[in-house]
Design an enzyme around this catalytic site. Sequence first.
Site: not given
Length: 592
Positions: A64, A72, A74, A137, A189, A417
């Site tokens: 990350d 963050n 909570n 991402a 958030c 695709c």
Amino acid sequence: FFRVCLCNMSNLPPRYTGNASILGGETFATIRKAKLLVVGAGGIGCELLKTLVLTGFEDIEIIDLDTIDASNLNRQFLFRKGDVGKSKAEVAQKAAIPFNPLANVRAFHGNIKDQRFGQDFFSKFDLVINALDNLDARKHVNRMCVKVKKPLIESGTRGYVGQVQPIHAGTFECFDCRPRHEARQFAYCTIRAAPTRMVHCVAFAKVLYEHLFGNPDDDDDPVHFKEICAASEAVGETHEQLAARLFNRMHHESINDLLALKDKVWTTAKPTAAPLYDSFAADSFPASVQVVLEAPQQAKLFSTSFVALYKRQRTSFDKDDDLAMQFISAVSNLRAFVFGIKMDSQFEVKAIAGNIVPAIATTNAIISGTVVLEAIKILEGRLQDCRMTFCGPMAKSFRRKPCILYPSELVEPNSKCYICNSGKRSLRIILDTKITTLGFFVKEILQGQLSLAEPCVDSDTGGIYDHESHQGHAKLSKSLADVKITDGTQLILMDMLQDLEFEVTIKHVTCSDQNEFTVEGDFSAAAEQASTNTENSTAAAESDDDDVIDYVPKDVRREVTKKRKGDAEEGAAAKKAKVEVEAVDEDIICLE
């Protein structure tokens, strides 16, 4: 069954006895030796990492690039107050070990699109799990997994709804098998720690408004207004002086407090604290909502609107309330000023004041548990049992009785695709070559629309742009026509990191804005138009924090036809109707 389990548990640590009894000795052995990659350590990532180690997975790597913010805490329960400003991945790794000391969890603080996380890195894992918060991402991880033929599990939540999608190249459709539309809702958030877009500033302003003048959903006041009021009343200040005190707390003191955090890891440019109100605010400001006010004028607007709102009866935010919009615009632009973001007019702020989507810890927990169940199926080789699972009230439409979880049969890969189909990849890009710059072409179309990580552009006459070697970077401000990309030009687009290559034909049409472009080709069941809607362009370009997974189960999928503007002029071949999946309630917006 239990005899089989018992005979395989003799050498197990005591903590695993229950797990092995439930899952079976063989399955549990597979779980213990599996090597997993978890991408994302936010809302879903925290719950997922905890559930994985408790299940018995012992070999996990987590990535990350974000740092922990107070907002963050909570719902991202692996983090504590003292962790604010630190790497999410590194703190999550340390917090997860006590749940299972036998687990070997390795953390990386970085961008999954970095070169160090290339094909060799992905190849070493048995399974990859996404817990990401942006479309770009997600597409990148999908492409890497397809390239190295590794299974992937995609997940996302929005409030009380969520979904889980297993992806296996050649068996189930990949993340790129259908067009992904820009999201139109934004998560709170992402807005408090280090906003990078005006939409984050607007979202913060709306939450602040509800706490000051409206009806807040919770007690998480971002500025601790009661304390500010108490201090102001203690010295007998006027409403104007209270407004100045609030201004100083929000834009001067709190920013300096943020900058003073020793362990804060900045992944964006550091903010700059605004001067104190009395030495900064202008005497007046223009009345026009179309004008972008200077920061001192925004400060004056902040004070004026605050005083007027403070005197009137509390009421929830309404974008058609001019006084409320003045306050929202002032707060948004002052926050943008502090964090180095381009400021907007009140008219533009109003246009991007969309829905604020809460993050619910329970939904994250349910989705994380479902991800682990699908992971076990994949590792056991039971691909036929894998399901796309929906969570939330939207599942009511599939059955007569309400349910929380609804599994749906997975869809086969799209034969057209441009990612998981190994055939020829050809695209047509329709734009105005005279007004579209090379920089816009690279950033908004190649990196934004096609999600290429390190694009390279070649033509018959030679190289035009190369991300890695910086070829063409000096020409980014030039129009495509100036770099000899005109109507009918044939280009080769490459991405060495994702190992992709496209043949592209450029078609020139006259447009009023370079945002009016269309990407077409054999890469999906539909030719997807990128940005020809009439919505605010800032909101469309800056909404990549909250990404729509436009996935509809087989039993509710419907097709609608829609002709692209200008088809009548392009002959019979170009008149082929555009096929899209109709927007229905089951489309999920992924926030965590």
